[in-house]
Design a protein around this motif. Structure first.
Motif, PDB file in Angstrom:
ATOM      1  N   ARG A 153      58.480-100.199  25.267  1.00  0.00           N
ATOM      2  CA  ARG A 153      58.923-100.705  23.958  1.00  0.00           C
ATOM      3  C   ARG A 153      57.748-100.847  23.002  1.00  0.00           C
ATOM      4  O   ARG A 153      57.840-100.512  21.822  1.00  0.00           O
ATOM      5  CB  ARG A 153      59.609-102.055  24.125  1.00  0.00           C
ATOM      6  CG  ARG A 153      60.133-102.641  22.810  1.00  0.00           C
ATOM      7  CD  ARG A 153      60.768-104.001  23.006  1.00  0.00           C
ATOM      8  NE  ARG A 153      59.781-105.006  23.384  1.00  0.00           N
ATOM      9  CZ  ARG A 153      59.818-105.712  24.504  1.00  0.00           C
ATOM     10  NH1 ARG A 153      60.800-105.523  25.378  1.00  0.00           N
ATOM     11  NH2 ARG A 153      58.896-106.607  24.776  1.00  0.00           N
ATOM     12  N   GLU A 154      56.619-101.320  23.512  1.00  0.00           N
ATOM     13  CA  GLU A 154      55.435-101.473  22.666  1.00  0.00           C
ATOM     14  C   GLU A 154      54.973-100.124  22.126  1.00  0.00           C
ATOM     15  O   GLU A 154      54.635 -99.997  20.943  1.00  0.00           O
ATOM     16  CB  GLU A 154      54.311-102.127  23.463  1.00  0.00           C
ATOM     17  CG  GLU A 154      53.023-102.304  22.663  1.00  0.00           C
ATOM     18  CD  GLU A 154      51.826-102.628  23.537  1.00  0.00           C
ATOM     19  OE1 GLU A 154      50.739-102.797  22.968  1.00  0.00           O
ATOM     20  OE2 GLU A 154      51.973-102.686  24.775  1.00  0.00           O
ATOM     21  N   ALA A 210      58.697-103.313  28.781  1.00  0.00           N
ATOM     22  CA  ALA A 210      57.970-103.907  27.658  1.00  0.00           C
ATOM     23  C   ALA A 210      56.865-102.981  27.168  1.00  0.00           C
ATOM     24  O   ALA A 210      56.617-102.869  25.958  1.00  0.00           O
ATOM     25  CB  ALA A 210      57.383-105.260  28.069  1.00  0.00           C
ATOM     26  N   ARG A 211      56.207-102.301  28.101  1.00  0.00           N
ATOM     27  CA  ARG A 211      55.133-101.393  27.689  1.00  0.00           C
ATOM     28  C   ARG A 211      55.714-100.177  26.964  1.00  0.00           C
ATOM     29  O   ARG A 211      55.144 -99.698  25.985  1.00  0.00           O
ATOM     30  CB  ARG A 211      54.329-100.966  28.914  1.00  0.00           C
ATOM     31  CG  ARG A 211      53.013-100.273  28.579  1.00  0.00           C
ATOM     32  CD  ARG A 211      52.028-100.355  29.728  1.00  0.00           C
ATOM     33  NE  ARG A 211      51.513-101.710  29.895  1.00  0.00           N
ATOM     34  CZ  ARG A 211      51.556-102.400  31.045  1.00  0.00           C
ATOM     35  NH1 ARG A 211      52.099-101.874  32.117  1.00  0.00           N
ATOM     36  NH2 ARG A 211      51.063-103.612  31.112  1.00  0.00           N
ATOM     37  N   ALA A 244      57.384 -98.674  19.492  1.00  0.00           N
ATOM     38  CA  ALA A 244      57.239 -99.385  18.214  1.00  0.00           C
ATOM     39  C   ALA A 244      58.558 -99.372  17.450  1.00  0.00           C
ATOM     40  O   ALA A 244      59.585 -99.781  17.980  1.00  0.00           O
ATOM     41  CB  ALA A 244      56.088 -98.785  17.405  1.00  0.00           C
TER      42      ALA A 244
END
Length: 371
Positions: free
Chosen positions: A264-265, A261-262, A268
């Motif tokens: 992916r963040e 998730a990190r 962007a």
């Protein structure tokens, strides 16, 4: 464009540089190959196919394990162009972006032709490597940008609306110009990015990536190399998206255990600044090269570009011997990559003994013609 006088090369320095050159080019290719089978998949699809931990070893792509994409192909032609620029300097012609553009045009020919044309001796040896004639899903911006003889420049770039990561992902070799001042490395990478990816984010990301690799190749820490890149980019107009992304990556390191998730963040929307940030993060938090590349692959973004960028950083940082031997054994084109890496290291450390105004090695000029 000019370069500074290079470092003094003792035997130890030459061996270290050669290891970092090999590590960088092999690292790009390993990351590219690891990400290739899942490049179009989201994390849920990756986990469904490979298990809850995702893809942890090279899988099948393009009919084989360890296959690379156009990102590795273009990185190799970047090296070829840089060597040719050094060789052509003897003639008084010194404009590396032009030589790199000619190399990219030779790559573009591999995407159109069935195989090498042995009659074209001026193409040099790399363009005669048959395995490079495989078409590996090059983006439209690449084919359009290199579709004619007109060279994009920072003043008149090609594809001004294209912010993707492909130009950055081929830019690690610029960072291996360790005799150059860092600001010139940034400039050259940006000028060559504009040949296909003219959006400011794409050009600035390519410059940032190249100068981070440059710091690593000169023996800096990854954090220190990123900090220097931030300082250099801050002088350029429109830098904010790229410098903000890099700052975000540094901040994410302090936010606990790394997760998809990190990544992916940070990645962007998959543009060059996001993929650069994700790569820096994965290289910083990875426990080893396998772990760092695994983080770069197993997320919802473009896996091949993220892992190629990450692999270039880790290879420049740790050198060839830190790369996983089992992965290298299956890597497509490994002999070519090693041969080209050693040629680059030889040119940069012993170029005057290979060619000059008064004496030249015929074999070297056959491999890298001045024409």
């Amino acid at each position: 464009m000019g370069a500074t006088v290079g470092p003094v090369w003792g035997r130890t320095e030459q061996q270290d540089f050669r290891s970092r050159v090999r590590g960088t080019l092999l690292g790009v290719a390993l990351g590219d190959a690891l990400g290739a089978p899942v490049d179009a998949l989201g994390l849920a699809e990756i986990q469904e196919r490979y298990g809850p931990e995702g893809l942890l070893d090279p899988g099948q792509a393009y009919g084989r394990r360890g296959a690379v994409t156009h990102l590795t192909q273009l990185s190799l032609f970047t090296v070829d162009g840089l060597i040719r620029a050094q060789v052509r300097r003897d003639t008084g012609a010194w404009h590396p972006p032009t030589d790199v553009h000619r190399a990219y045009r030779r790559w573009a020919a591999t995407q159109r032709d069935w195989g090498p044309d042995e009659r074209r001796k001026e193409d040099g040896w790399l363009a005669r490597e048959e395995w490079l004639y495989a078409r590996r899903d090059p983006g439209r911006a690449l084919l359009l940008g290199l579709g004619d003889d007109t060279m994009g420049t920072l003043e008149s770039p090609k594809n001004t609306g294209e912010p993707g990561p492909e130009a950055a992902a081929r830019s690690a070799p610029f960072g291996l110009l360790v005799g150059w001042e860092p600001q010139l490395v940034v400039q050259l990478a940006m000028e060559c990015a504009a040949q296909t990816h003219g959006h400011p984010v794409a050009c600035l990301s390519a410059g940032a990536y190249a100068v981070v690799v440059h710091g690593l190749a000169c023996g800096e820490s990854l954090d220190g190399a990123v900090q220097r890149a931030l300082a250099l980019l801050s002088r350029r107009p429109g830098h904010e998206p790229v410098t903000d992304a890099l700052q975000h990556a540094l901040g994410a390191v302090r936010q606990g255990m790394p997760t998809p998730a990190r990544v992916r963040e940070l990645a962007a929307d998959g543009s060059a600044d996001g993929l650069l940030a994700a790569a820096v993060y994965c290289a910083l938090v990875g426990e080893d090269i396998r772990h760092g590349l695994g983080l770069a692959v197993n997320h919802d973004g473009p896996s091949a570009a993220a892992a190629a960028l990450t692999g270039g950083l880790l290879g420049a940082l740790h050198g060839e011997t830190a790369l996983p031997p089992a992965w290298l054994a299956e890597l497509e084109g490994r002999p070519t990559i090693l041969e080209l890496a050693d040629d680059f290291a030889m040119e940069m450390t012993q170029g005057p003994a290979l060619h000059g105004p008064t004496t030249s090695s015929p074999a070297w000029l056959t491999r890298y013609p001045r024409a």
